[in-house]
Design a protein around this motif. Sequence first.
Motif, mmCIF file in Angstrom:
data_model
loop_
_atom_site.group_PDB
_atom_site.id
_atom_site.type_symbol
_atom_site.label_atom_id
_atom_site.label_comp_id
_atom_site.label_asym_id
_atom_site.label_seq_id
_atom_site.Cartn_x
_atom_site.Cartn_y
_atom_site.Cartn_z
ATOM 1 N N ARG A 78 0.837 -1.204 0.000
ATOM 2 C CA ARG A 78 0.000 0.000 0.000
ATOM 3 C C ARG A 78 0.880 1.267 0.000
ATOM 4 N N LEU A 79 1.896 1.270 0.855
ATOM 5 C CA LEU A 79 2.765 2.453 0.944
ATOM 6 C C LEU A 79 3.502 2.675 -0.372
ATOM 7 N N ALA A 80 4.005 1.573 -0.937
ATOM 8 C CA ALA A 80 4.775 1.689 -2.180
ATOM 9 C C ALA A 80 3.925 2.318 -3.282
ATOM 10 N N ARG A 81 2.681 1.849 -3.398
ATOM 11 C CA ARG A 81 1.829 2.390 -4.459
ATOM 12 C C ARG A 81 1.491 3.851 -4.194
ATOM 13 N N GLU A 82 1.427 4.233 -2.926
ATOM 14 C CA GLU A 82 1.146 5.644 -2.626
ATOM 15 C C GLU A 82 2.346 6.525 -2.919
ATOM 16 N N ILE A 83 3.533 5.988 -2.745
ATOM 17 C CA ILE A 83 4.732 6.801 -2.998
ATOM 18 C C ILE A 83 4.840 7.109 -4.490
ATOM 19 N N SER A 84 4.771 6.086 -5.330
ATOM 20 C CA SER A 84 4.795 6.325 -6.782
ATOM 21 C C SER A 84 4.529 5.009 -7.513
ATOM 22 N N ASP A 85 4.220 5.116 -8.788
ATOM 23 C CA ASP A 85 3.959 3.910 -9.578
ATOM 24 C C ASP A 85 5.211 3.044 -9.702
ATOM 25 N N GLU A 86 6.374 3.703 -9.615
ATOM 26 C CA GLU A 86 7.632 2.953 -9.809
ATOM 27 C C GLU A 86 8.110 2.294 -8.518
ATOM 28 N N THR A 87 7.543 2.695 -7.402
ATOM 29 C CA THR A 87 8.041 2.170 -6.125
ATOM 30 C C THR A 87 7.514 0.755 -5.894
ATOM 31 N N LYS A 88 8.411 -0.110 -5.443
ATOM 32 C CA LYS A 88 8.035 -1.519 -5.255
ATOM 33 C C LYS A 88 8.196 -1.927 -3.798
ATOM 34 N N VAL A 89 7.519 -3.012 -3.450
ATOM 35 C CA VAL A 89 7.730 -3.588 -2.127
ATOM 36 C C VAL A 89 8.469 -4.913 -2.296
ATOM 37 N N PHE A 90 9.533 -5.049 -1.510
ATOM 38 C CA PHE A 90 10.343 -6.266 -1.552
ATOM 39 C C PHE A 90 10.321 -6.940 -0.182
ATOM 40 N N ALA A 91 10.222 -8.261 -0.197
ATOM 41 C CA ALA A 91 10.375 -9.015 1.050
ATOM 42 C C ALA A 91 11.853 -9.356 1.195
ATOM 43 N N LEU A 92 12.346 -9.254 2.407
ATOM 44 C CA LEU A 92 13.735 -9.597 2.685
ATOM 45 C C LEU A 92 13.725 -10.934 3.425
ATOM 46 N N LEU A 93 14.117 -11.976 2.705
ATOM 47 C CA LEU A 93 14.051 -13.345 3.253
ATOM 48 C C LEU A 93 15.447 -13.789 3.650
ATOM 49 N N ILE A 94 15.604 -14.152 4.913
ATOM 50 C CA ILE A 94 16.936 -14.527 5.397
ATOM 51 C C ILE A 94 16.857 -15.887 6.092
ATOM 52 N N GLY A 95 17.748 -16.779 5.763
ATOM 53 C CA GLY A 95 17.750 -18.096 6.404
ATOM 54 C C GLY A 95 18.592 -19.044 5.592
ATOM 55 N N ASP A 96 18.227 -20.319 5.676
ATOM 56 C CA ASP A 96 18.951 -21.328 4.907
ATOM 57 C C ASP A 96 17.927 -22.278 4.292
ATOM 58 N N GLY A 97 17.977 -22.440 2.989
ATOM 59 C CA GLY A 97 17.027 -23.327 2.313
ATOM 60 C C GLY A 97 15.596 -22.810 2.394
ATOM 61 N N ILE A 98 15.416 -21.518 2.176
ATOM 62 C CA ILE A 98 14.069 -20.947 2.347
ATOM 63 C C ILE A 98 13.573 -20.277 1.058
ATOM 64 N N GLU A 99 14.210 -20.561 -0.044
ATOM 65 C CA GLU A 99 13.808 -19.924 -1.304
ATOM 66 C C GLU A 99 12.339 -20.202 -1.629
ATOM 67 N N ASN A 100 11.867 -21.383 -1.177
ATOM 68 C CA ASN A 100 10.473 -21.764 -1.471
ATOM 69 C C ASN A 100 9.457 -20.789 -0.874
ATOM 70 N N LEU A 101 9.890 -19.962 0.095
ATOM 71 C CA LEU A 101 8.948 -19.019 0.716
ATOM 72 C C LEU A 101 8.702 -17.783 -0.149
ATOM 73 N N ALA A 102 9.540 -17.617 -1.174
ATOM 74 C CA ALA A 102 9.399 -16.415 -2.019
ATOM 75 C C ALA A 102 8.006 -16.353 -2.644
ATOM 76 N N GLY A 103 7.507 -17.519 -3.094
ATOM 77 C CA GLY A 103 6.200 -17.557 -3.765
ATOM 78 C C GLY A 103 5.100 -16.992 -2.876
ATOM 79 N N GLU A 104 5.148 -17.358 -1.585
ATOM 80 C CA GLU A 104 4.120 -16.867 -0.659
ATOM 81 C C GLU A 104 4.224 -15.343 -0.523
ATOM 82 N N CYS A 105 5.453 -14.848 -0.523
ATOM 83 C CA CYS A 105 5.646 -13.383 -0.431
ATOM 84 C C CYS A 105 5.004 -12.692 -1.635
#
Length: 427
Positions: free
Chosen positions: A94-121
Amino acid sequence: MAIQIVNSRCTGCRACMKVCIFNAIDADGKKITINEKCTACGQCIVACPFDAIENVGGGEDVDLSAYRHVWVYAEQRDGELLNVALELIGEGHRLAREISDETKVFALLIGDGIENLAGECYEYGADGVYLIENALLKNYTTDGHTKVIVDAVRVYKPEIVLFGATHIGRDLAPRVAARLNTGLTADCTKLDVRVKSYIDYANDCTTLDTANLDPNDPSTGLKQTRPAFGGNLMATIVCPRTRPQMSTVRPGVMQKRERASGATGELIRVKHSLTKRDIRTEIIEIVKTAKEMVPLQDAEIICSGGRGLGDATGFKLMKEFADKIGGVVGASRAAVDAGWIDQSHQVGQTGTTVKPKIYFACGISGAIQHLAGMQASDIIVAINKDPEAPIFEVADFGIADDLYRVIPEIMAEWDNADILYDASIKS
Ligand SMILES: Cc1cc2nc3c(=O)[nH]c(=O)nc-3n(C[C@H](O)[C@H](O)[C@H](O)COP(=O)(O)OP(=O)(O)OC[C@H]3O[C@@H](n4cnc5c(N)ncnc54)[C@H](O)[C@@H]3O)c2cc1C
């Protein structure tokens, strides 16, 4: 760097090096220098017998325009994303879209063997994921997570970084903010982005000193609102001169976006230089407590009791009440402090924030710190024998009577109660 050696006073005695637990001070003969490991903790300033070390503050000009996009620390435990991470991705979106059309929201995923969680993000609203993986990051350590986040922020320069106000988020966010020499607002209950100039905007804020601010500054600013002075007022705080702007937000405060199954996004694998030497703690064993989890956050009905119950046995009635109507027992802090019930049941500013379909406040006066945690409930029913109790100001339905008379009556009526609005609530 905020800590500086005053060469004209430094004798090279190395007293500072002896107290620095971060190995952040180097010596070359008599020449003492501060390296990048410095956290500006200030121990060296205290230890220096010659007043030759100063904290010069974060005086350097930050190019605000170099910072873009919103990051959300996507906290996971044992390979499962926490609800608060998904809520914050929704809010970040919501905040990203309010800032500008070009602004994106990124999830910062940290761990080991957790790439599979990207889809849920992605499915909950992230435009992309920054993925930092390493065996050393499998279990949370303050040092490990702080280092990789700080390094990534320095490279990618996000404008806003949000953390859940969980035990880990509360440990991690201040460290990251201190290393980056930026501000952090803890326990926010509302976030917004500035659309006006700072000067106009200052009228809305309680903490902004407008001196030296450029009213034409085009960059966006995050308005971070949180309870202050024991919850007696809401303060809106900004971070006008440094980046990123950082906040922690309590679980249950923000709304998850509706899940968009199959959504995809950009995956960025972050290179890092983390080594075992960067982590000062070693996890020998993880012992999970067998403490009962109180599912307040997901409850549709909550039956909360306060000091008006009179003593601990009152919670037996609350449990009976909750079981009868399919609810979960909550409590005010006064009841918790009296030792009548465990803290895990506490609702409010220093307890859990909840938003059930129905919230029963029984023998609870309605102090602002309690309201801070339950005001967003769909329907609030207050039972209090004092008709002047402040809880009635926020209640949709109020019963000014003795709870020990009212609750048994509600339970007796419940079985044939179409009275309670909606069959789905009753079920
Ligand atoms: C920094 C800070 C953080 C805090 N965080 C929280 C928090 O997270 N959650 C929280 O709850 N509080 C919190 N508090 C405490 C808060 O200020 C109040 O003290 C607390 O909420 C009061 O609890 P209560 O309503 O149960 O008790 P009281 O204020 O004592 O109210 C008891 C009520 O019960 C009614 N009553 C008595 N007998 C009966 C009866 N037989 N039938 C019906 N009604 C009856 C009385 O009329 C009265 O209104 C915090 C305070 C501070 C300073």
